[in-house]
Design a protein around this motif. Structure first.
Motif, PDB file in Angstrom:
ATOM      1  N   THR A  81       6.039   3.241  -7.805  1.00 10.48           N
ATOM      2  CA  THR A  81       5.084   2.450  -8.574  1.00 10.48           C
ATOM      3  C   THR A  81       3.970   3.350  -9.073  1.00 10.48           C
ATOM      4  O   THR A  81       3.790   4.460  -8.589  1.00 10.48           O
ATOM      5  N   ASP A  82       3.270   2.896 -10.047  1.00 11.72           N
ATOM      6  CA  ASP A  82       2.162   3.662 -10.600  1.00 11.72           C
ATOM      7  C   ASP A  82       0.934   2.754 -10.659  1.00 11.72           C
ATOM      8  O   ASP A  82       0.930   1.774 -11.427  1.00 11.72           O
ATOM      9  N   PRO A  83      -0.104   2.996  -9.851  1.00  6.63           N
ATOM     10  CA  PRO A  83      -0.161   4.116  -8.908  1.00  6.63           C
ATOM     11  C   PRO A  83       0.703   3.874  -7.674  1.00  6.63           C
ATOM     12  O   PRO A  83       1.062   2.725  -7.389  1.00  6.63           O
ATOM     13  N   PRO A  84       1.069   4.955  -6.936  1.00  9.70           N
ATOM     14  CA  PRO A  84       1.924   4.780  -5.751  1.00  9.70           C
ATOM     15  C   PRO A  84       1.253   3.879  -4.717  1.00  9.70           C
ATOM     16  O   PRO A  84       0.046   3.922  -4.527  1.00  9.70           O
ATOM     17  N   ARG A  85       2.056   3.074  -4.067  1.00  2.72           N
ATOM     18  CA  ARG A  85       1.540   2.211  -3.007  1.00  2.72           C
ATOM     19  C   ARG A  85       1.573   2.968  -1.683  1.00  2.72           C
ATOM     20  O   ARG A  85       2.391   3.873  -1.486  1.00  2.72           O
ATOM     21  N   SER A  86       0.692   2.606  -0.773  1.00  2.00           N
ATOM     22  CA  SER A  86       0.588   3.307   0.505  1.00  2.00           C
ATOM     23  C   SER A  86       1.789   2.974   1.391  1.00  2.00           C
ATOM     24  O   SER A  86       2.393   1.897   1.250  1.00  2.00           O
ATOM     25  N   PRO A  87       2.144   3.887   2.289  1.00  5.40           N
ATOM     26  CA  PRO A  87       3.252   3.610   3.212  1.00  5.40           C
ATOM     27  C   PRO A  87       3.048   2.327   4.000  1.00  5.40           C
ATOM     28  O   PRO A  87       4.010   1.622   4.311  1.00  5.40           O
ATOM     29  N   LYS A  88       1.797   1.997   4.301  1.00  7.58           N
ATOM     30  CA  LYS A  88       1.541   0.780   5.081  1.00  7.58           C
ATOM     31  C   LYS A  88       1.985  -0.459   4.340  1.00  7.58           C
ATOM     32  O   LYS A  88       2.398  -1.455   4.941  1.00  7.58           O
ATOM     33  N   ASP A  89       1.939  -0.400   2.990  1.00  7.85           N
ATOM     34  CA  ASP A  89       2.292  -1.574   2.197  1.00  7.85           C
ATOM     35  C   ASP A  89       3.791  -1.691   1.949  1.00  7.85           C
ATOM     36  O   ASP A  89       4.307  -2.800   1.772  1.00  7.85           O
TER      37      ASP A  89
END
Length: 262
Positions: free
Chosen positions: A4-12
């Protein structure tokens, strides 16, 4: 998985503790009684003074998921402690496992209890198969960068402590099988004593005075002993007062005075 742009965090985007297995029935080997009792003693005596109890998480034999690139990889430390996190997952649930990319805080100390089947891996003496996940030593040292790593040989009753120094673990020279950890205001050492009706050397925590941190059972026993001592002292004082009164009465009677004992 799409970027995704912007990248989503690993937690999400990566699995949570609810999505990942908390146990593996096919994993060989089961904890023996020592592996059940020793972590319990570490739990009971781990009381860092500079952290409130609700910001300390300790666990034993719990899956520790450590690599967001390989979310199914985990280690299962015999005992570990994390500081600055809620005792409950998101302050509401007992943890099924500890998922580093969800929690955002790495363990501060890990303790492994050596056994013949795991000793070489625990001490970083095995060669890694690149097709397999890394061993415990590599995970704790290079991936999680756990500041302190302790190993306890339950057969020789030997404690070894390693501290992260320049990205690698350096073994600490111990005095009397004890090691003080200033960040915790606690020390870890080998104690000869009786726990759960078993007399032998155990690993436990001690305070800044050098005294072993008491378990709740020991605290109750200490309070009961103190109450018994106070009761005995009160009884002795009462007896002394009675004897003084008798001597005074005898002196008055020797002078021909009959005291009013009422």
């Amino acid at each position: 998985m799409y970027q995704t742009d912007p990248p989503r965090s690993p937690k999400d985007v990566l699995p949570t503790m609810y999505d990942l297995p908390s146990e593996d029935p096919e994993e060989p080997g089961l904890p023996d009684q020592f592996h059940l009792l020793q972590p319990r003693l570490l739990d009971e005596t781990f009381r860092p003074l500079n952290y409130p109890s609700d910001e300390i998480f300790v666990a034993s034999d719990l899956n520790l998921y450590y690599d967001p690139r390989h979310p199914l990889w985990y280690k299962r430390p015999d005992w570990f402690a994390v500081l600055g996190v809620s005792r409950l997952y998101e302050q509401r649930d007992l943890r099924l496992s500890y998922v580093v990319w969800q929690e955002g805080v790495h363990p501060f100390i890990v303790v492994e209890l050596l056994s013949p089947g795991t000793e070489k891996e625990d001490l970083g003496q095995t060669l890694r198969d690149i097709k397999q996940p890394p061993g415990k030593w590599e995970v704790y040292e290079r991936i999680l960068r756990v500041p302190y790593y302790a190993v306890f040989d339950r057969y020789k009753y030997e404690l070894k402590v390693f501290k992260l120094d320049g990205g690698r673990y350096a073994e600490i020279a111990l005095s009397e099988s004890r090691f003080w950890i200033p960040e915790l205001e606690l020390g870890l050492g080998v104690w000869q004593g009786r726990y759960q009706d078993v007399e032998q050397p155990w690993l436990r925590w001690y305070d800044w005075t050098g005294c072993w941190v008491l378990t709740s059972t020991e605290q109750e026993s200490q309070r009961a002993e103190q109450e018994s001592q106070r009761a005995e002292q009160e009884s002795q004082r009462a007896e002394q007062e009675r004897q003084r009164a008798e001597r005074l009465i005898a002196q008055l009677r020797s002078l021909g005075v009959e005291p009013d004992v009422d």
